[in-house]
Scaffold this active site. Sequence first.
Site, PDB file in Angstrom:
ATOM      1  N   SER A  22      -8.085  -0.413   9.064  1.00 32.12           N
ATOM      2  CA  SER A  22      -8.550  -1.699   8.552  1.00 32.12           C
ATOM      3  C   SER A  22     -10.010  -1.913   8.909  1.00 32.12           C
ATOM      4  O   SER A  22     -10.472  -1.482   9.972  1.00 32.12           O
ATOM      5  CB  SER A  22      -7.716  -2.839   9.161  1.00 32.12           C
ATOM      6  OG  SER A  22      -8.290  -4.099   8.889  1.00 32.12           O
ATOM      7  N   TYR A  48      -4.198  -7.177  16.388  1.00 29.75           N
ATOM      8  CA  TYR A  48      -4.127  -6.305  15.215  1.00 29.75           C
ATOM      9  C   TYR A  48      -5.357  -5.414  15.129  1.00 29.75           C
ATOM     10  O   TYR A  48      -5.250  -4.195  14.911  1.00 29.75           O
ATOM     11  CB  TYR A  48      -4.003  -7.155  13.956  1.00 29.75           C
ATOM     12  CG  TYR A  48      -4.156  -6.394  12.664  1.00 29.75           C
ATOM     13  CD1 TYR A  48      -3.093  -5.672  12.128  1.00 29.75           C
ATOM     14  CD2 TYR A  48      -5.370  -6.398  11.970  1.00 29.75           C
ATOM     15  CE1 TYR A  48      -3.236  -4.975  10.938  1.00 29.75           C
ATOM     16  CE2 TYR A  48      -5.516  -5.707  10.783  1.00 29.75           C
ATOM     17  CZ  TYR A  48      -4.454  -4.997  10.272  1.00 29.75           C
ATOM     18  OH  TYR A  48      -4.597  -4.300   9.093  1.00 29.75           O
ATOM     19  N   VAL A  86      -6.269  -6.829   0.596  1.00 31.10           N
ATOM     20  CA  VAL A  86      -5.514  -6.420  -0.586  1.00 31.10           C
ATOM     21  C   VAL A  86      -4.357  -7.403  -0.801  1.00 31.10           C
ATOM     22  O   VAL A  86      -3.621  -7.714   0.138  1.00 31.10           O
ATOM     23  CB  VAL A  86      -4.955  -4.985  -0.421  1.00 31.10           C
ATOM     24  CG1 VAL A  86      -4.154  -4.578  -1.653  1.00 31.10           C
ATOM     25  CG2 VAL A  86      -6.086  -4.006  -0.159  1.00 31.10           C
ATOM     26  N   ILE A 139       0.828  -1.208   0.000  1.00 33.10           N
ATOM     27  CA  ILE A 139       0.000   0.000   0.000  1.00 33.10           C
ATOM     28  C   ILE A 139       0.861   1.256   0.000  1.00 33.10           C
ATOM     29  O   ILE A 139       0.596   2.210  -0.728  1.00 33.10           O
ATOM     30  CB  ILE A 139      -0.938   0.003   1.221  1.00 33.10           C
ATOM     31  CG1 ILE A 139      -1.794  -1.269   1.264  1.00 33.10           C
ATOM     32  CG2 ILE A 139      -1.820   1.250   1.199  1.00 33.10           C
ATOM     33  CD1 ILE A 139      -2.675  -1.460   0.062  1.00 33.10           C
ATOM     34  N   ASP A 160      10.863   3.014   5.326  1.00 41.36           N
ATOM     35  CA  ASP A 160      10.567   1.600   5.467  1.00 41.36           C
ATOM     36  C   ASP A 160      11.791   0.971   6.122  1.00 41.36           C
ATOM     37  O   ASP A 160      12.876   1.573   6.139  1.00 41.36           O
ATOM     38  CB  ASP A 160      10.314   0.954   4.096  1.00 41.36           C
ATOM     39  CG  ASP A 160       9.507  -0.332   4.169  1.00 41.36           C
ATOM     40  OD1 ASP A 160       8.347  -0.331   3.715  1.00 41.36           O
ATOM     41  OD2 ASP A 160      10.036  -1.330   4.689  1.00 41.36           O
ATOM     42  N   ASP A 220      13.099   1.424  11.467  1.00 42.40           N
ATOM     43  CA  ASP A 220      12.115   0.500  12.022  1.00 42.40           C
ATOM     44  C   ASP A 220      11.180   1.285  12.934  1.00 42.40           C
ATOM     45  O   ASP A 220      11.622   1.881  13.923  1.00 42.40           O
ATOM     46  CB  ASP A 220      12.832  -0.599  12.806  1.00 42.40           C
ATOM     47  CG  ASP A 220      11.889  -1.722  13.237  1.00 42.40           C
ATOM     48  OD1 ASP A 220      10.653  -1.526  13.193  1.00 42.40           O
ATOM     49  OD2 ASP A 220      12.400  -2.788  13.619  1.00 42.40           O
ATOM     50  N   LYS A 245      -5.758  -1.145  15.161  1.00 40.20           N
ATOM     51  CA  LYS A 245      -6.405  -0.343  14.124  1.00 40.20           C
ATOM     52  C   LYS A 245      -7.613   0.407  14.686  1.00 40.20           C
ATOM     53  O   LYS A 245      -7.919   1.526  14.250  1.00 40.20           O
ATOM     54  CB  LYS A 245      -6.811  -1.234  12.953  1.00 40.20           C
ATOM     55  CG  LYS A 245      -5.619  -1.813  12.195  1.00 40.20           C
ATOM     56  CD  LYS A 245      -4.719  -0.724  11.638  1.00 40.20           C
ATOM     57  CE  LYS A 245      -3.621  -1.283  10.733  1.00 40.20           C
ATOM     58  NZ  LYS A 245      -2.796  -0.218  10.116  1.00 40.20           N
TER      59      LYS A 245
END
Length: 256
Positions: A142, A155, A188, A19, A39, A62, A159
């Site tokens: 998400s 997770y 995705v 993404i 990244d 990181d 979000k």
Amino acid sequence: MQVDLSDKIIVVTGAASGIGLAIARQAASSGAGGLLLTDRDAAGLAKVKDELGPQVQTVVADLADFATPAAIAQAALQRFGRIDGLVNAAGLTTRASFLNGSPEVWDALFAVNTRAPFFLMQAAIVDMRARSAAGAIVNITSVNAHCGIPALAIYSATKGALVTMTKNAANAHMADRIRVNAINLGWVPTEGEHRMQGEILGRGPGWLAEEAVKMPLGRLVEAAEAARLAVFLLADISVPMSGTVTDFEQKVAGLV
């Protein structure tokens, strides 16, 4: 309608692939004056810089490190002098349910998915307010924020927290002309998802075809489609949208 980022300086996390990479490409093609791309994948970032050209500054870092958000913001300010837009696209999708979640996974997911975005948002907002300048932030969240499948309990919590942070920042800084929006992204087929489904979860290379036929469109949502929405939200054409959370998936969130 023209989606135009001319002369804007945009910071994108997770930009080496998936993404984040799609958003970086879309921002570049929409005229961004400068891109600070970050990244932890040094080789991937180098390829993106070669592809997108001299207006790109990269930072290999990181987001799990406490010091990383400040370092990213400082790199953007040193190279470009300001931050006009921020996209928090990086994220970990480590599986962990109420049956097997651990403190270590909790801390790792919240560090990258929630804590780092907060402090990157803070740095961008501080810079925008110091210059009395308008700006835009887009958080990639998400559809799992609504509940989430059992294996994504931690997770989903990260979000959900990011969704609340989006609305809080939008409310707090609307008068500063700083807009903050989120995209609740669905499934995705990114490089990371291919690795997760095909290798880590052991489904093999045929997982995508198996899942695609179950979808209304006969395919999964593409990264480029999400990127177009993200850049729209960064651009002035979307003023005064702020505090919105868009469910970007083919199914109604929460329904099977």
